[in-house]
Write an enzyme that holds these catalytic residues in place. Structure first.
Site, PDB file in Angstrom:
ATOM      1  N   ASP A  84      47.687   8.547  46.127  1.00  0.00           N
ATOM      2  CA  ASP A  84      48.673   7.025  45.698  1.00  0.00           C
ATOM      3  C   ASP A  84      48.055   6.904  43.896  1.00  0.00           C
ATOM      4  OD1 ASP A  84      49.422   4.460  45.226  1.00  0.00           O
ATOM      5  OD2 ASP A  84      48.081   3.306  46.116  1.00  0.00           O
ATOM      6  N   ASP A  97      61.148   7.694  36.155  1.00  0.00           N
ATOM      7  CA  ASP A  97      61.698   7.685  34.574  1.00  0.00           C
ATOM      8  C   ASP A  97      62.935   6.834  33.850  1.00  0.00           C
ATOM      9  OD1 ASP A  97      63.033   9.665  36.210  1.00  0.00           O
ATOM     10  OD2 ASP A  97      63.684  10.296  34.173  1.00  0.00           O
ATOM     11  N   HIS A 113      54.463   6.147  40.744  1.00  0.00           N
ATOM     12  CA  HIS A 113      54.585   7.001  39.637  1.00  0.00           C
ATOM     13  C   HIS A 113      56.060   6.227  39.217  1.00  0.00           C
ATOM     14  CE1 HIS A 113      54.622  10.081  36.439  1.00  0.00           C
ATOM     15  NE2 HIS A 113      55.426   9.260  36.137  1.00  0.00           N
ATOM     16  N   GLU A 119      56.145   9.123  42.961  1.00  0.00           N
ATOM     17  CA  GLU A 119      57.986   9.044  42.324  1.00  0.00           C
ATOM     18  C   GLU A 119      57.430   7.991  43.495  1.00  0.00           C
ATOM     19  OE1 GLU A 119      58.869  11.308  39.736  1.00  0.00           O
ATOM     20  OE2 GLU A 119      60.294   9.586  38.449  1.00  0.00           O
TER      21      GLU A 119
HETATM   22  O1  9MR Z   1      64.163  14.947  43.477  1.00  0.00           O
HETATM   23  C1  9MR Z   1      63.645  16.301  41.857  1.00  0.00           C
HETATM   24  C2  9MR Z   1      63.045  17.155  43.165  1.00  0.00           C
HETATM   25  O2  9MR Z   1      64.191  17.543  44.351  1.00  0.00           O
HETATM   26  C3  9MR Z   1      62.986  18.088  42.332  1.00  0.00           C
HETATM   27  O3  9MR Z   1      62.088  19.270  43.025  1.00  0.00           O
HETATM   28  C4  9MR Z   1      62.330  17.708  40.768  1.00  0.00           C
HETATM   29  C5  9MR Z   1      61.663  18.639  39.917  1.00  0.00           C
HETATM   30  O4  9MR Z   1      63.288  18.982  39.633  1.00  0.00           O
HETATM   31  O5  9MR Z   1      62.779  16.787  39.975  1.00  0.00           O
HETATM   32  C6  9MR Z   1      63.097  15.246  40.593  1.00  0.00           C
HETATM   33  O6  9MR Z   1      63.878  15.106  40.752  1.00  0.00           O
HETATM   34  C7  9MR Z   1      63.639  14.003  39.717  1.00  0.00           C
HETATM   35  C8  9MR Z   1      64.644  13.916  38.474  1.00  0.00           C
HETATM   36  O7  9MR Z   1      64.466  15.406  37.700  1.00  0.00           O
HETATM   37  C9  9MR Z   1      64.138  12.807  37.242  1.00  0.00           C
HETATM   38  N1  9MR Z   1      63.438  11.718  37.312  1.00  0.00           N
HETATM   39  C10 9MR Z   1      62.930  11.760  38.987  1.00  0.00           C
HETATM   40  C11 9MR Z   1      62.393  12.233  39.990  1.00  0.00           C
HETATM   41  C12 9MR Z   1      62.252  12.806  41.070  1.00  0.00           C
HETATM   42  O8  9MR Z   1      60.943  12.609  41.094  1.00  0.00           O
END
Ligand code: 9MR
Length: 584
Positions: free
Chosen positions: A556, A202, A514, A565
């Site tokens: 994937d 993102d 992602h 991601e």
């Molecule tokens: O890395 C984060 C993970 O530990 C959490 O479980 C998850 C859900 O809250 O979010 C992950 O972080 C994301 C972040 O909120 C937004 N940018 C992408 C991150 C990686 O997926």
């Protein structure tokens, strides 16, 4: 149809072997006919580090279950058998599923070159490289990922090859959300908060996650300065006299400094209210806000800016006044945190971007205190560290207690009492010993247990390797380095899914991460050097997974934000671990 092709393949293989495979047809020893597959080849693949092995490393491949007891290592392209070994007994790893497998250990073979593993009845493995330089390009590419993820700048030729793109998110006027309002910066007012790295797939910029990501990169530099001194990764600043890793990290530090509110507190994040669409950075033109303030953001900010103040100090003439300015900002954030010692981030009702919610702050206090102590040598910080320190555990964005201890141990030996140093060292080695024990008990030879298969499990693997390599540095016990290297093997393909989890590095790598930029730039190959999150059976995204077993639940596909991601805090331990291996 598949059956007919298969028969032709067998016939051809037989013909080529019977005629001798050498390029000049003379001296090459023949591949023994007994090596030809006598029975239909299983579709299951031999799993191994697809990039390669260092000559003296432990080298073990995972072979699909077979009634065979032996394997050979065949030199390529000559076809000479150079090593024969015995397969282990059949093993299984319930977290990976019900399949049985065997281990093929060829550690004692250390001659540089290209090989395959052959087991009668199985498909030959992919090429195995043994050489001293297998990880160098991967390291540079993993670091270069941060350049590709820069906000507020165009990514251009000649730094970006085919992945050039327009500038996105100038962030020259970000809005203060009601959750972050203060008298000096009221809701709806704007200020510039440019630069920084996009957090992940993102386009948000999050202080807490920037904390550990920036730590791992700065620590890589601080622990291995000689390795980085002349290492250039072809970024716009490469021509200057500053090591490129510091040039790249500066892009994020300059953004971080803008996230401090006038009262010393630090905004938790800078995002749109909702997630961006599947679009390039320059197409996401919705308003961006700074949202909330939190104790974790203030302390992570304090830790990073005091690290930066110390580490960039020798480059004072290139960055005049920065070192002092960053330390002041760090101490101001620290004072704010002391006044607001329990202010978790709470997601406002109109916001759905990432949360990075954390509710306990002793670990952040200890980390900021230890960094401030190392930079200022003021005893009050060491005292606060002593008051808040916890048993070190494998680091993550939410749990930074390990970083606190690690900084004191790796750069503070002269500055703390020998008895304190000794007890911290014992705690750190106890953690590493626990990882070694987990590795020993695991038939896939990776120190991963059920609880480790969280969102971003690949970063758990690499943070365990980081802990091991720091233990190696503290103790010089070879076992730590050996086990760390096997964690790299896992990441690069010796794992239940058979993927090398880094884009562009291996023969089966993620093609559809992602990552909004890679998914919308119209270029087939994703940006290289990105580590994907890895298997996790939380199913938060509702995609259809090939397995529900935690070590195999990986997909994937763009759809899979919970396993596919990429993120700045996941690539960072990859950079650290490779730097540690290349430096030693
Ligand atoms: O890395 C984060 C993970 O530990 C959490 O479980 C998850 C859900 O809250 O979010 C992950 O972080 C994301 C972040 O909120 C937004 N940018 C992408 C991150 C990686 O997926």
């Amino acid at each position: 149809m598949r059956h007919i092709n298969y028969s032709i393949l067998i016939l051809l293989t037989f013909f080529v072997s019977a005629c001798g495979g050498g390029s000049d047809g003379k001296e090459e020893p023949q591949v023994n006919q007994a090596q030809l597959p006598p029975e239909p080849i299983s579709k299951a693949k031999i799993k191994l580090n697809q990039l390669g092995y260092l000559p003296n490393a432990v080298k073990i491949a995972i072979v699909p279950n077979t009634n065979q007891a032996e394997f050979t290592l065949v030199s390529m392209p000559s076809g000479n058998i150079v090593f024969a070994g015995t397969l282990s007994a059949a093993l299984s790893w319930p977290l990976a599923g019900d399949d049985k497998f065997k281990q093929a250990d060829f550690s004692s073979f250390s001659t540089e070159g290209s090989y395959i593993i052959r087991v009668n009845g199985l498909e030959d493995s992919s090429i195995i490289n043994i050489n001293t330089n297998v990880y160098s390009a991967l390291h540079d590419s993993a670091l270069k990922f941060y350049y590709f993820n820069r906000a507020s700048t165009a990514i251009t030729y000649p730094y970006a090859d085919q992945w050039s793109r327009n500038e996105g998110h100038s962030d020259d006027k970000v809005m203060v959300h009601t959750s972050a309002a203060s008298t000096q910066q009221p809701a709806g007012s704007t200020f510039p908060s440019t630069k920084g790295w996009y957090d992940a797939g993102d386009y948000g910029k999050y202080v807490v996650n920037s904390g550990i990501a920036t730590y791992s990169l700065l620590a890589a530099y601080e622990h291995f300065p000689a390795f980085y001194r002349d290492r250039e990764i072809n970024i716009p600043e490469s021509a200057d006299s500053v090591p490129d890793i510091l040039n790249e990290v500066l892009w994020n530090i300059e953004w971080l400094t803008t996230m401090q509110s006038p009262d010393g507190g630090v905004y938790h994040k800078l995002t749109t209210l909702d997630w961006p669409g599947l679009e390039m950075p320059d197409e996401d033109t919705r308003d961006r806000y700074v949202i909330g303030k939190s104790t974790a953001a203030a302390l992570d900010f304090a830790a990073i800016l005091s690290m930066a103040s110390r580490i960039y100090q020798p480059y004072e003439s290139t960055f005049p006044g920065k070192s002092e300015q960053w330390l002041k900002a760090a101490e101001k954030a620290w004072l704010w945190a002391l006044e607001n010692e329990n202010q978790p981030y709470r997601q406002p009702l109109d916001v759905t971007s990432g949360e990075y919610g954390d509710y306990t702050f002793n670990d952040e206090f200890a980390w900021a205190a230890s960094e401030l102590f190392m930079t200022t040598k003021k005893i009050k910080y060491l005292e606060k560290y002593m008051e808040t320190a916890e048993q070190p555990s494998v680091p993550s964005w939410a749990n930074v207690s390990y970083l606190a201890t690690s900084t004191l141990l790796l750069i503070g030996e002269e500055d703390i009492e020998p008895s304190l140093y000794q007890s911290l060292k014992e705690a750190q080695l106890a953690l590493a010993n626990n990882i070694v024990a987990q590795h020993k008990n695991n038939p896939y030879r990776v120190a991963m247990v059920e609880a480790d298969f969280v969102w971003g499990s690949n970063a758990v693997v690499l943070n365990k390797a980081l802990v091991l390599l720091q233990a190696y540095r503290l103790s010089k016990e070879a076992i730590y380095k050996q086990v760390a290297l096997e964690h790299v093997d896992y990441i690069l393909g010796r794992n239940p899914t058979g993927y090398s989890y880094v884009t562009g590095y291996g023969n089966k790598t993620p093609l559809f991460p992602h990552h909004r930029i890679s998914a919308s730039d119209g270029i087939d190959s994703p940006i290289p050097g990105m580590l994907v999150g890895g298997p996790h059976n939380g199913n938060q995204d509702g995609c259809v997974y090939p397995s529900q077993h935690s070590a195999s639940a990986y997909l994937d596909d763009w759809c899979s934000f919970s396993t596919n991601e990429v993120a700045i805090n996941w690539n960072a331990p990859l950079v650290y671990v490779l730097a540690a291996l290349l430096d030693q």
